[in-house]
Scaffold this motif. Sequence first.
Motif, mmCIF file in Angstrom:
data_model
loop_
_atom_site.group_PDB
_atom_site.id
_atom_site.type_symbol
_atom_site.label_atom_id
_atom_site.label_comp_id
_atom_site.label_asym_id
_atom_site.label_seq_id
_atom_site.Cartn_x
_atom_site.Cartn_y
_atom_site.Cartn_z
ATOM 1 N N SER A 105 -5.246 11.129 -11.785
ATOM 2 C CA SER A 105 -3.993 10.379 -11.914
ATOM 3 C C SER A 105 -3.629 9.712 -10.597
ATOM 4 N N ALA A 106 -3.852 10.425 -9.491
ATOM 5 C CA ALA A 106 -3.570 9.853 -8.176
ATOM 6 C C ALA A 106 -4.495 8.668 -7.891
ATOM 7 N N TYR A 107 -5.777 8.807 -8.230
ATOM 8 C CA TYR A 107 -6.720 7.701 -8.033
ATOM 9 C C TYR A 107 -6.341 6.494 -8.890
ATOM 10 N N ASP A 108 -5.900 6.746 -10.112
ATOM 11 C CA ASP A 108 -5.470 5.652 -10.985
ATOM 12 C C ASP A 108 -4.312 4.879 -10.351
ATOM 13 N N ALA A 109 -3.323 5.630 -9.837
ATOM 14 C CA ALA A 109 -2.147 4.998 -9.235
ATOM 15 C C ALA A 109 -2.521 4.227 -7.973
ATOM 16 N N SER A 166 -5.461 2.977 -7.190
ATOM 17 C CA SER A 166 -6.283 1.827 -7.542
ATOM 18 C C SER A 166 -5.427 0.667 -8.022
ATOM 19 N N SER A 167 -4.398 0.980 -8.804
ATOM 20 C CA SER A 167 -3.477 -0.061 -9.281
ATOM 21 C C SER A 167 -2.678 -0.648 -8.122
ATOM 22 N N CYS A 168 -2.295 0.215 -7.179
ATOM 23 C CA CYS A 168 -1.529 -0.248 -6.017
ATOM 24 C C CYS A 168 -2.381 -1.145 -5.121
ATOM 25 N N LEU A 169 -3.639 -0.788 -4.946
ATOM 26 C CA LEU A 169 -4.526 -1.556 -4.071
ATOM 27 C C LEU A 169 -4.948 -2.869 -4.708
ATOM 28 N N GLY A 170 -5.421 -2.807 -5.952
ATOM 29 C CA GLY A 170 -5.890 -4.020 -6.620
ATOM 30 C C GLY A 170 -6.971 -4.704 -5.821
ATOM 31 N N GLU A 171 -6.822 -6.008 -5.620
ATOM 32 C CA GLU A 171 -7.787 -6.789 -4.851
ATOM 33 C C GLU A 171 -7.374 -6.943 -3.399
ATOM 34 N N GLN A 172 -6.290 -6.265 -2.998
ATOM 35 C CA GLN A 172 -5.821 -6.377 -1.617
ATOM 36 C C GLN A 172 -6.736 -5.608 -0.672
ATOM 37 N N ASN A 173 -6.517 -5.837 0.619
ATOM 38 C CA ASN A 173 -7.279 -5.125 1.631
ATOM 39 C C ASN A 173 -6.613 -3.832 2.066
ATOM 40 N N TYR A 174 -5.290 -3.703 1.783
ATOM 41 C CA TYR A 174 -4.553 -2.504 2.157
ATOM 42 C C TYR A 174 -3.574 -2.147 1.049
ATOM 43 N N HIS A 191 -13.471 4.489 -9.758
ATOM 44 C CA HIS A 191 -12.465 3.488 -9.374
ATOM 45 C C HIS A 191 -13.085 2.506 -8.385
ATOM 46 N N ALA A 192 -13.499 1.370 -8.900
ATOM 47 C CA ALA A 192 -14.243 0.388 -8.095
ATOM 48 C C ALA A 192 -13.440 -0.131 -6.911
ATOM 49 N N HIS A 193 -12.119 -0.353 -7.102
ATOM 50 C CA HIS A 193 -11.293 -0.867 -6.005
ATOM 51 C C HIS A 193 -11.263 0.125 -4.841
#
Length: 327
Positions: free
Chosen positions: A175-179, A181-189, A226-228
Amino acid sequence: MAEVNTLVVRKPCFGLPTGCPQCLSAYIYLKFAQFPFQLDFHLNNPHSDQIPYFEVGDYVAYNNEKEGIIECLKKDVGVVDLDSGVSSLPEWISTKAILTTWLADALTYELWLGCEGSSAYSIYYPDLPWPLGKILSWKKAHWVKLKHGITNDNAEVKKEEVIISDGQIYERAKSAYDALSSCLGEQNYLFENRPSSLDAIFLAHGLVVLHALPESSMLRIKFSEHAHLVRYVQQCKTEFIEAAPSPSSAPRFHTGASSSASKSHSSSKPKSKPKREKTQEEKTFKRKAKYFVVAQLVAVVVFLTLMTSFDDAEVELDDDGGYDFDE
């Protein structure tokens, strides 16, 4: 002569500058802040919660002070505060809670129990004598079991409950990784596309998961989905570890925190430091270190003696089959 800034950490392993997650997060934060420092390695007292620590002039910032090494770097050493402007955001606060609870607990569990302690031993105890390292490793693994409510009784009698508990640890990590990954998206940070202390903490976690844990590790499997996050960690490794020069051509290996370092800044002390005799504090530290080694060796002997006695008692009970208590 310019002061030398030194980050003292546990030794390198698994292709990382240090295998310790706390040490690695401090290392990455300093890289993010572009703060000059050299890296040295602490070999003795691996169980100490003072590691990592940062030496600058006559001041030493320890990991067990205040809110940890990164907060000491920001408030006492003068390293730039990368959290300024984002630390008050609700999502930043909740992300910090996830990183320091669910993911920290999951990594500790996986290092000491999920992988039978092999990775943890390589990180914390490889330079200690074999009996001493094994005893300290056993004590730490026992502490982690108790923290998660795992005892010798419920490991057998309530095996199903233990399995469920393990599942909760991994599900929370997922669940933490899901959150994240969504927060990071395609960003660098993670936040506002700029580095913060949370990026340093997470990247340290990710590097240890991907490089210190075996491929069969449940935590590593869930992280790799989680690819991101994988991209982010590999990008960090390429930029700050693989491309970084060797920390020192002749690194020093510390055997203890600088006992001569003061706990506060002082501008009145002369820069020239003549050769001096050992202080009483240094003599006391050396004497305590000897007592520690002796005490641990005694503990090894006592432990092995007790285990041998326990095994002999079990054998006697097993052989005594002439009684029937089920009447």
